[in-house]
Design a protein around this motif. Structure first.
Motif, PDB file in Angstrom:
ATOM      1  N   VAL A   1     -21.506 -21.707  36.893  1.00 57.25           N
ATOM      2  CA  VAL A   1     -21.361 -22.753  35.874  1.00 57.25           C
ATOM      3  C   VAL A   1     -22.329 -22.518  34.714  1.00 57.25           C
ATOM      4  O   VAL A   1     -22.021 -22.818  33.556  1.00 57.25           O
ATOM      5  N   LEU A   2     -23.516 -21.970  35.046  1.00 54.49           N
ATOM      6  CA  LEU A   2     -24.527 -21.715  34.026  1.00 54.49           C
ATOM      7  C   LEU A   2     -23.942 -20.863  32.901  1.00 54.49           C
ATOM      8  O   LEU A   2     -23.387 -19.788  33.147  1.00 54.49           O
ATOM      9  N   SER A   3     -24.047 -21.336  31.690  1.00 58.84           N
ATOM     10  CA  SER A   3     -23.560 -20.646  30.488  1.00 58.84           C
ATOM     11  C   SER A   3     -22.038 -20.535  30.439  1.00 58.84           C
ATOM     12  O   SER A   3     -21.500 -19.763  29.642  1.00 58.84           O
ATOM     13  N   SER A   4     -21.332 -21.286  31.285  1.00 59.19           N
ATOM     14  CA  SER A   4     -19.874 -21.293  31.221  1.00 59.19           C
ATOM     15  C   SER A   4     -19.355 -22.310  30.214  1.00 59.19           C
ATOM     16  O   SER A   4     -18.171 -22.311  29.885  1.00 59.19           O
ATOM     17  N   PHE A   5     -20.226 -23.185  29.739  1.00 47.71           N
ATOM     18  CA  PHE A   5     -19.851 -24.201  28.757  1.00 47.71           C
ATOM     19  C   PHE A   5     -20.587 -23.916  27.449  1.00 47.71           C
ATOM     20  O   PHE A   5     -21.753 -23.524  27.457  1.00 47.71           O
ATOM     21  N   TYR A   6     -19.919 -24.133  26.359  1.00 47.43           N
ATOM     22  CA  TYR A   6     -20.559 -23.915  25.060  1.00 47.43           C
ATOM     23  C   TYR A   6     -21.585 -25.008  24.786  1.00 47.43           C
ATOM     24  O   TYR A   6     -22.650 -24.744  24.232  1.00 47.43           O
ATOM     25  N   PHE A   7     -21.269 -26.237  25.181  1.00 46.31           N
ATOM     26  CA  PHE A   7     -22.165 -27.359  24.923  1.00 46.31           C
ATOM     27  C   PHE A   7     -22.984 -27.660  26.174  1.00 46.31           C
ATOM     28  O   PHE A   7     -22.446 -27.795  27.271  1.00 46.31           O
ATOM     29  N   VAL A   8     -24.293 -27.777  25.974  1.00 55.15           N
ATOM     30  CA  VAL A   8     -25.233 -27.852  27.094  1.00 55.15           C
ATOM     31  C   VAL A   8     -25.043 -29.118  27.909  1.00 55.15           C
ATOM     32  O   VAL A   8     -25.186 -29.095  29.137  1.00 55.15           O
ATOM     33  N   ASP A   9     -24.747 -30.239  27.271  1.00 56.76           N
ATOM     34  CA  ASP A   9     -24.601 -31.471  28.041  1.00 56.76           C
ATOM     35  C   ASP A   9     -23.435 -31.382  29.013  1.00 56.76           C
ATOM     36  O   ASP A   9     -23.512 -31.859  30.155  1.00 56.76           O
ATOM     37  N   ASP A  10     -22.334 -30.731  28.601  1.00 59.97           N
ATOM     38  CA  ASP A  10     -21.214 -30.524  29.519  1.00 59.97           C
ATOM     39  C   ASP A  10     -21.640 -29.684  30.718  1.00 59.97           C
ATOM     40  O   ASP A  10     -21.255 -29.959  31.863  1.00 59.97           O
ATOM     41  N   GLU A  11     -22.419 -28.674  30.449  1.00 57.09           N
ATOM     42  CA  GLU A  11     -22.849 -27.741  31.493  1.00 57.09           C
ATOM     43  C   GLU A  11     -23.655 -28.441  32.581  1.00 57.09           C
ATOM     44  O   GLU A  11     -23.392 -28.278  33.780  1.00 57.09           O
TER      45      GLU A  11
ATOM     46  N   ILE B   1     -26.909  -0.063  30.216  1.00 50.66           N
ATOM     47  CA  ILE B   1     -26.641  -0.937  31.347  1.00 50.66           C
ATOM     48  C   ILE B   1     -27.561  -2.157  31.368  1.00 50.66           C
ATOM     49  O   ILE B   1     -27.217  -3.208  31.901  1.00 50.66           O
ATOM     50  N   PHE B   2     -28.762  -2.027  30.774  1.00 53.45           N
ATOM     51  CA  PHE B   2     -29.745  -3.102  30.832  1.00 53.45           C
ATOM     52  C   PHE B   2     -29.689  -4.038  29.626  1.00 53.45           C
ATOM     53  O   PHE B   2     -30.481  -4.982  29.566  1.00 53.45           O
ATOM     54  N   GLN B   3     -28.796  -3.794  28.704  1.00 47.56           N
ATOM     55  CA  GLN B   3     -28.704  -4.685  27.556  1.00 47.56           C
ATOM     56  C   GLN B   3     -28.175  -6.053  27.981  1.00 47.56           C
ATOM     57  O   GLN B   3     -27.392  -6.167  28.914  1.00 47.56           O
ATOM     58  N   LYS B   4     -28.606  -7.096  27.271  1.00 47.02           N
ATOM     59  CA  LYS B   4     -28.472  -8.477  27.720  1.00 47.02           C
ATOM     60  C   LYS B   4     -27.068  -8.864  28.179  1.00 47.02           C
ATOM     61  O   LYS B   4     -26.882  -9.310  29.315  1.00 47.02           O
ATOM     62  N   ASP B   5     -26.064  -8.683  27.318  1.00 47.18           N
ATOM     63  CA  ASP B   5     -24.711  -9.152  27.656  1.00 47.18           C
ATOM     64  C   ASP B   5     -24.165  -8.448  28.889  1.00 47.18           C
ATOM     65  O   ASP B   5     -23.595  -9.089  29.787  1.00 47.18           O
ATOM     66  N   ARG B   6     -24.338  -7.126  28.931  1.00 41.85           N
ATOM     67  CA  ARG B   6     -23.805  -6.373  30.067  1.00 41.85           C
ATOM     68  C   ARG B   6     -24.587  -6.697  31.337  1.00 41.85           C
ATOM     69  O   ARG B   6     -23.986  -6.888  32.402  1.00 41.85           O
ATOM     70  N   TRP B   7     -25.913  -6.798  31.231  1.00 47.36           N
ATOM     71  CA  TRP B   7     -26.738  -7.048  32.408  1.00 47.36           C
ATOM     72  C   TRP B   7     -26.442  -8.418  33.009  1.00 47.36           C
ATOM     73  O   TRP B   7     -26.422  -8.585  34.233  1.00 47.36           O
ATOM     74  N   GLU B   8     -26.214  -9.413  32.165  1.00 45.76           N
ATOM     75  CA  GLU B   8     -25.920 -10.752  32.671  1.00 45.76           C
ATOM     76  C   GLU B   8     -24.622 -10.782  33.458  1.00 45.76           C
ATOM     77  O   GLU B   8     -24.506 -11.520  34.447  1.00 45.76           O
ATOM     78  N   GLU B   9     -23.643  -9.993  33.049  1.00 44.35           N
ATOM     79  CA  GLU B   9     -22.401  -9.908  33.816  1.00 44.35           C
ATOM     80  C   GLU B   9     -22.649  -9.269  35.178  1.00 44.35           C
ATOM     81  O   GLU B   9     -22.120  -9.719  36.202  1.00 44.35           O
ATOM     82  N   TYR B  10     -23.456  -8.213  35.206  1.00 43.82           N
ATOM     83  CA  TYR B  10     -23.802  -7.583  36.478  1.00 43.82           C
ATOM     84  C   TYR B  10     -24.541  -8.559  37.388  1.00 43.82           C
ATOM     85  O   TYR B  10     -24.297  -8.619  38.600  1.00 43.82           O
ATOM     86  N   MET B  11     -25.466  -9.335  36.793  1.00 44.54           N
ATOM     87  CA  MET B  11     -26.262 -10.255  37.599  1.00 44.54           C
ATOM     88  C   MET B  11     -25.412 -11.404  38.139  1.00 44.54           C
ATOM     89  O   MET B  11     -25.665 -11.906  39.235  1.00 44.54           O
TER      90      MET B  11
END
Length: 578
Positions: A516-526, A23-33
């Motif tokens: 929005v955070l991390s919803s874009f692949y390219f940082v400038d768009d974000e 449950i605490f692994q990065k990808d899964r935890w970020e979705e929970y957060m």
């Protein structure tokens, strides 16, 4: 001692076992957060609506209930910001080595490194530590021009004296030991990328304080954890001082916004060294003004400005209020009703005199003291590097009106990045610079429009704390800041004291920016997308606070008359007599 050692080892093993759960692994935890942050903000907004409804119906919530909800929200906000301490998504030792490399070494050896020699001196130290073969193929950023180039094109191998002549023998050996510690604790690509960042950039007043703390010990794991804890205290202070000055509602909204918002999340400056001092003082200024400690408020905002420069724009709101009040007192004097006092100072309200006095005293102490510590050339060097060179270089995580206007479809990082160059972003940067220059008059016109709107909103306001909060749109318009400085929007929470309806949209801003955070692949768009969110909220904030503009209202205000809701000529009363 043996028992304590066994207990410590057992605790460490238990902690590792706990955090290694799926449950605490990065990808899964970020979705929970993400879900947690969305629930926290929308739940808080709903609570504000229900609490306001209860008061309107004459059945206000019990004080114990509101305090309990606020306490839980503060805990959840800190949990949100720090990811509940999950080492899978945060630095395993809970401090930011990349940040410490720049700010610890930059402050401790400020006299030797200045603002442009950190990366070359680091490489020269590595050569003397026996790693010359490892670094010859690396790239390095030349901080004099803010471009990446091959290490062999620098003076690292051809003229190391350009660095070493600034050090005493003792300080050079100390610097080498500190560099070696960073290398051994962050070897690999993480370490190699450190010398391709954007260097050490704080003003001399920050260097003065940073040098004091950094000189207390050599680079060390335990020492850095202690230094990183300072920012945690400053975060907590920034939240609690809002409650002290404005009550539980502002505390609740401010804490939740800070803990959830996307631009200034933990990734950038969490676990860093003295990176939140300016924010604490920025928030303290608005709180002290609310409590009528005007001298201390002026000193706090001045200190915040000397730590990061851009808070100086918040003085604009204060300046508008002071200017309007001064004009009113001058007009009263001309009408035969002069204010008490003698000389020109009588035209300044006593509160404003104390505010300006606090600014003068703070600047009069901090600037000379910083010159003594950092040297007589420090302010010139800071201007030439940070203001002139660094701040004129576009970054992918920049936010502000300038970034929005310079961002075009074909100019995006996706198309403008060129990995064949030593600096892959050189073309992207130049494109933004060119477009910003072409659109500068439009940008200035928009900034002027926001300035006039702020002045209109403040025309009858005497509250200096309101003026500081309403100056936030000017920060968006006038400066291009790296994303993590957008925590300054935290003080917008104070406006719910006079406009409670601002609360839910403000919390929604935090929730959407987190999505929005991390919803874009390219940082400038974000970060352009995030800037749009803050611009829209700035418009909503001013719209909610100010009354609609009309020539009649402007005339009435100028003549010192009361403004009515209707600005047209009223109809004659109906004659209901038969």
């Amino acid at each position: 001692m043996h028992l304590l050692s066994l207990l410590s080892d057992a605790t460490g093993y238990a902690g590792d076992y706990f955090w290694n759960a799926p449950i605490f692994q990065k990808d899964r935890w970020e979705e929970y957060m993400r879900f947690f942050r969305l629930s926290l903000t929308l739940g808080t907004a709903l609570f504000l609506v229900l609490e306001a409804r209860a008061r309107k119906l004459g059945r206000p919530l019990k004080r114990a209930t509101t305090y309990l909800v606020t306490t839980i929200a503060i805990v959840c906000s800190f949990g949100s910001f720090f990811d509940w301490g999950n080492p899978a998504t945060r630095y395993s030792e809970f401090y930011h080595r990349h940040e410490f490399y720049h700010y610890y070494l930059g402050a401790k050896y400020s006299s030797e490194l200045s603002y442009t020699r950190l990366y070359e001196c680091t490489a020269i130290a590595e050569v003397e530590l026996g790693r010359e073969a490892n670094i010859r193929s690396r790239d390095i950023r030349d901080l004099r021009v803010n471009l990446i180039k091959p290490m062999t094109d620098s003076y690292v191998f051809s003229d190391p004296g350009q660095c070493k002549r600034h050090f005493s023998v003792q300080n050079w050996e100390s610097f080498k030991k500190d560099v070696d510690w960073f290398y051994r604790s962050a070897a690999g690509q993480y370490w190699e990328n450190m010398v391709k960042d954007h260097g050490y950039n704080p003003p001399p007043v920050w260097t003065m304080t940073g040098k004091l703390f950094a000189s207390m010990g050599p680079a060390d794991d335990g020492f850095f954890k202690a230094l990183a804890s300072i920012d945690v205290v400053l975060h907590l202070g920034s939240v609690l001082i809002l409650g002290w000055a404005f009550g539980w509602r502002v505390l609740l909204v401010g804490a939740v916004f800070w803990g959830v918002q996307g631009p200034a999340n933990f990734y950038w400056t969490g676990g860093a060294f003295l990176r939140q001092d300016w924010l604490f003082l920025f928030v303290a200024a608005v709180a002290l003004a609310r409590k009528r400690y005007f001298g201390m408020a002026g000193a706090a905002l001045t200190w915040s400005t000397l730590l990061r420069v851009f808070p100086i724009i918040a003085f604009a709101g204060w300046g508008v209020v002071i200017a309007f009040e001064t004009v009113r007192r001058i007009r009263a004097a001309r009408a035969g009703n002069p204010p008490s006092g003698t000389g020109l100072l009588r035209f300044l309200h006593p509160d404003h005199q104390r505010l300006i006095g606090g600014c003068i005293v703070a600047a009069g102490i901090l600037i000379p003291a910083s010159v003594v510590v950092t040297g007589p050339e420090s302010y010139r060097e800071f201007y030439e590097h940070t203001i002139h060179t660094h701040n004129s270089t576009p970054l992918t995580n920049h936010m502000g009106l300038k970034s929005v206007m310079a961002h075009t479809w074909e100019g995006r990082m996706r198309f403008a990045r060129n990995d064949a160059l030593d600096d892959a972003f050189q073309g992207w940067k130049q494109g933004r610079i060119d477009r910003s220059h072409d659109l500068r008059h439009v940008r200035h016109a928009i900034t002027l429009g926001f300035g006039l709107w702020i002045a209109w909103a403040l025309r009858r306001t005497k509250a200096l704390w309101v003026a500081q909060a309403l100056s936030l749109p000017l920060l968006v318009c006038m400066v291009e800041l790296t994303c993590y400085y957008y925590s300054f929007f935290m003080i917008a929470a104070v406006l719910i004291r006079q406009r409670p309806t601002i609360g839910p949209p403000f919390l929604t801003l935090a929730a959407v920016s987190a999505l929005v955070l991390s919803s874009f692949y390219f940082v400038d768009d974000e970060f352009v997308a995030m800037t749009w969110l803050y611009i829209v909220f700035s418009v909503l904030m001013l719209w909610a606070y100010s009354r609609p503009f009309s020539v009649a209202r402007l005339r009435n205000w100028w003549n010192g008359q009361r403004e009515t809701e209707r600005t047209d000529t009223p109809s004659p009363p109906l004659n209901l007599t038969p």
